[in-house]
Design a protein around this motif. Structure first.
Motif, PDB file in Angstrom:
ATOM      1  N   ALA A 106       0.894  -1.299  -0.136  1.00  0.00           N
ATOM      2  CA  ALA A 106       0.059  -0.048   0.222  1.00  0.00           C
ATOM      3  C   ALA A 106       0.824   1.211  -0.260  1.00  0.00           C
ATOM      4  N   ASP A 107       2.121   1.141  -0.024  1.00  0.00           N
ATOM      5  CA  ASP A 107       3.023   2.413   0.134  1.00  0.00           C
ATOM      6  C   ASP A 107       3.185   2.858  -1.147  1.00  0.00           C
ATOM      7  N   THR A 108       3.254   4.251  -1.107  1.00  0.00           N
ATOM      8  CA  THR A 108       3.269   5.221  -2.213  1.00  0.00           C
ATOM      9  C   THR A 108       4.763   5.591  -2.311  1.00  0.00           C
ATOM     10  N   PRO A 109       5.250   6.193  -3.595  1.00  0.00           N
ATOM     11  CA  PRO A 109       6.491   6.884  -3.663  1.00  0.00           C
ATOM     12  C   PRO A 109       6.564   8.085  -2.455  1.00  0.00           C
ATOM     13  N   LEU A 110       5.549   8.711  -2.029  1.00  0.00           N
ATOM     14  CA  LEU A 110       5.295   9.559  -1.180  1.00  0.00           C
ATOM     15  C   LEU A 110       5.963   9.048   0.266  1.00  0.00           C
ATOM     16  N   THR A 111       4.879   8.007   0.679  1.00  0.00           N
ATOM     17  CA  THR A 111       5.257   7.265   1.941  1.00  0.00           C
ATOM     18  C   THR A 111       6.528   6.613   2.091  1.00  0.00           C
ATOM     19  N   LEU A 112       6.908   5.977   0.784  1.00  0.00           N
ATOM     20  CA  LEU A 112       8.557   5.369   0.873  1.00  0.00           C
ATOM     21  C   LEU A 112       9.587   6.581   1.307  1.00  0.00           C
ATOM     22  N   GLY A 113       9.337   7.908   0.450  1.00  0.00           N
ATOM     23  CA  GLY A 113      10.269   8.699   0.897  1.00  0.00           C
ATOM     24  C   GLY A 113      10.337   9.177   2.413  1.00  0.00           C
ATOM     25  N   GLU A 114       9.171   9.447   2.941  1.00  0.00           N
ATOM     26  CA  GLU A 114       8.893   9.860   4.124  1.00  0.00           C
ATOM     27  C   GLU A 114       9.421   8.494   5.195  1.00  0.00           C
ATOM     28  N   LYS A 138      25.653   0.074   7.698  1.00  0.00           N
ATOM     29  CA  LYS A 138      25.230  -1.199   7.113  1.00  0.00           C
ATOM     30  C   LYS A 138      23.566  -1.044   6.949  1.00  0.00           C
ATOM     31  N   ARG A 139      23.105  -0.323   8.252  1.00  0.00           N
ATOM     32  CA  ARG A 139      21.562  -0.151   8.079  1.00  0.00           C
ATOM     33  C   ARG A 139      21.097   0.719   7.451  1.00  0.00           C
ATOM     34  N   MET A 140      21.736   1.607   7.010  1.00  0.00           N
ATOM     35  CA  MET A 140      21.495   2.782   6.023  1.00  0.00           C
ATOM     36  C   MET A 140      21.553   2.132   4.633  1.00  0.00           C
ATOM     37  N   MET A 141      22.415   1.393   4.332  1.00  0.00           N
ATOM     38  CA  MET A 141      22.504   0.541   3.133  1.00  0.00           C
ATOM     39  C   MET A 141      21.506  -0.097   2.900  1.00  0.00           C
ATOM     40  N   LEU A 142      21.089  -0.989   3.806  1.00  0.00           N
ATOM     41  CA  LEU A 142      20.185  -1.938   3.629  1.00  0.00           C
ATOM     42  C   LEU A 142      18.808  -1.235   3.705  1.00  0.00           C
ATOM     43  N   ALA A 143      18.711  -0.273   4.222  1.00  0.00           N
ATOM     44  CA  ALA A 143      17.202   0.499   4.246  1.00  0.00           C
ATOM     45  C   ALA A 143      16.959   1.062   2.944  1.00  0.00           C
ATOM     46  N   ASN A 144      18.215   1.648   2.382  1.00  0.00           N
ATOM     47  CA  ASN A 144      18.121   2.382   0.938  1.00  0.00           C
ATOM     48  C   ASN A 144      17.826   1.235   0.242  1.00  0.00           C
ATOM     49  N   LEU A 145      18.641   0.188  -0.020  1.00  0.00           N
ATOM     50  CA  LEU A 145      18.310  -0.797  -0.892  1.00  0.00           C
ATOM     51  C   LEU A 145      16.815  -1.330  -1.016  1.00  0.00           C
ATOM     52  N   LEU A 146      16.415  -1.674   0.387  1.00  0.00           N
ATOM     53  CA  LEU A 146      14.864  -2.086   0.275  1.00  0.00           C
ATOM     54  C   LEU A 146      13.922  -1.178  -0.134  1.00  0.00           C
ATOM     55  N   ILE A 147      14.044   0.135   0.246  1.00  0.00           N
ATOM     56  CA  ILE A 147      13.246   1.246  -0.352  1.00  0.00           C
ATOM     57  C   ILE A 147      13.428   1.499  -1.845  1.00  0.00           C
ATOM     58  N   ASP A 148      14.562   1.409  -2.344  1.00  0.00           N
ATOM     59  CA  ASP A 148      14.896   1.294  -3.879  1.00  0.00           C
ATOM     60  C   ASP A 148      14.386   0.309  -4.594  1.00  0.00           C
ATOM     61  N   GLU A 149      14.159  -0.770  -3.877  1.00  0.00           N
ATOM     62  CA  GLU A 149      13.699  -1.944  -4.725  1.00  0.00           C
ATOM     63  C   GLU A 149      12.080  -1.975  -4.643  1.00  0.00           C
ATOM     64  N   ALA A 150      11.511  -1.251  -3.609  1.00  0.00           N
ATOM     65  CA  ALA A 150      10.140  -0.957  -3.508  1.00  0.00           C
ATOM     66  C   ALA A 150       9.645   0.062  -4.561  1.00  0.00           C
ATOM     67  N   LEU A 151      10.478   1.119  -4.521  1.00  0.00           N
ATOM     68  CA  LEU A 151      10.144   2.023  -5.605  1.00  0.00           C
ATOM     69  C   LEU A 151       9.961   1.445  -7.108  1.00  0.00           C
ATOM     70  N   ARG A 152      11.070   0.610  -7.302  1.00  0.00           N
ATOM     71  CA  ARG A 152      11.064  -0.149  -8.622  1.00  0.00           C
ATOM     72  C   ARG A 152      10.093  -0.895  -9.114  1.00  0.00           C
ATOM     73  N   ARG A 153       9.377  -1.490  -7.953  1.00  0.00           N
ATOM     74  CA  ARG A 153       8.188  -2.397  -7.927  1.00  0.00           C
ATOM     75  C   ARG A 153       6.915  -1.822  -8.200  1.00  0.00           C
ATOM     76  N   LEU A 154       7.108  -0.484  -7.877  1.00  0.00           N
ATOM     77  CA  LEU A 154       5.712   0.541  -8.007  1.00  0.00           C
ATOM     78  C   LEU A 154       5.737   0.851  -9.431  1.00  0.00           C
ATOM     79  N   ARG A 155       6.908   1.036  -9.982  1.00  0.00           N
ATOM     80  CA  ARG A 155       6.975   1.513 -11.340  1.00  0.00           C
ATOM     81  C   ARG A 155       6.597   0.414 -12.450  1.00  0.00           C
TER      82      ARG A 155
END
Length: 155
Positions: A106-114, A138-155
């Motif tokens: 249910a996340d949107t690009p806006l909520t993922l950015g937040e 390490k935590r920031m790299m993992l979080a950015n990777l997970l959020i970037d992957e979620a954004l790719r799936r939304l497109r």
């Protein structure tokens, strides 16, 4: 210019004349409250030596007292306490970071950015003590990777 002198020069001469008259008088300084009777006058310099009643002399009197007391030893500086790693920085597994981010369909690009900004505020390596920066990175790299992957799936 007042009578061939600048205002500054006339003020200096007036102060010099006042200083000469106060040195001659050497009377104790008495302060009175304006508008009240003379029965309420008091001497604020009571108990102070006559020498220290002259302007600036009290400082030098205190220097003599301190010099006679001997050198003052400074206390040893306290060692800074060891920093304690915050609990959230110990969780560096991808599953743990994903659970913290709680990314859903249910996340949107806006909520993922937040979510990315909120996670960075709490975990950015620049915001933690130096011994814990590796875990924060390490935590920031993992979080950015997970959020970037979620954004790719939304497109």
């Amino acid at each position: 210019m007042l009578f061939g002198q600048s205002v500054f020069q006339s003020v200096l001469e007036r102060l010099k004349a006042e200083d000469e008259t106060t040195d001659e008088a050497e009377a104790p300084v008495v302060h009175r409250v304006a508008g009240l009777g003379t029965g309420l006058a008091f001497d604020v310099m009571e108990g102070v030596s006559v020498a220290s009643q002259r302007l600036g002399q009290a400082y030098f009197d205190n220097l003599d007292i301190e010099a006679a007391a001997g050198p003052v030893e400074k206390p040893a500086p306290l060692a800074p306490p060891e920093p304690v790693m915050p609990e959230h920085l110990t969780r560096t597994a991808p599953q743990e970071v994903a659970a913290e981010l709680a990314i859903s369909a249910a996340d949107t690009p806006l909520t993922l950015g937040e979510k990315r900004r909120a996670f960075a505020r709490a975990n950015h390596p620049d915001g933690v003590a130096s011994p814990f920066r590796d875990n924060a990175t390490k935590r920031m790299m993992l979080a950015n990777l997970l959020i970037d992957e979620a954004l790719r799936r939304l497109r």
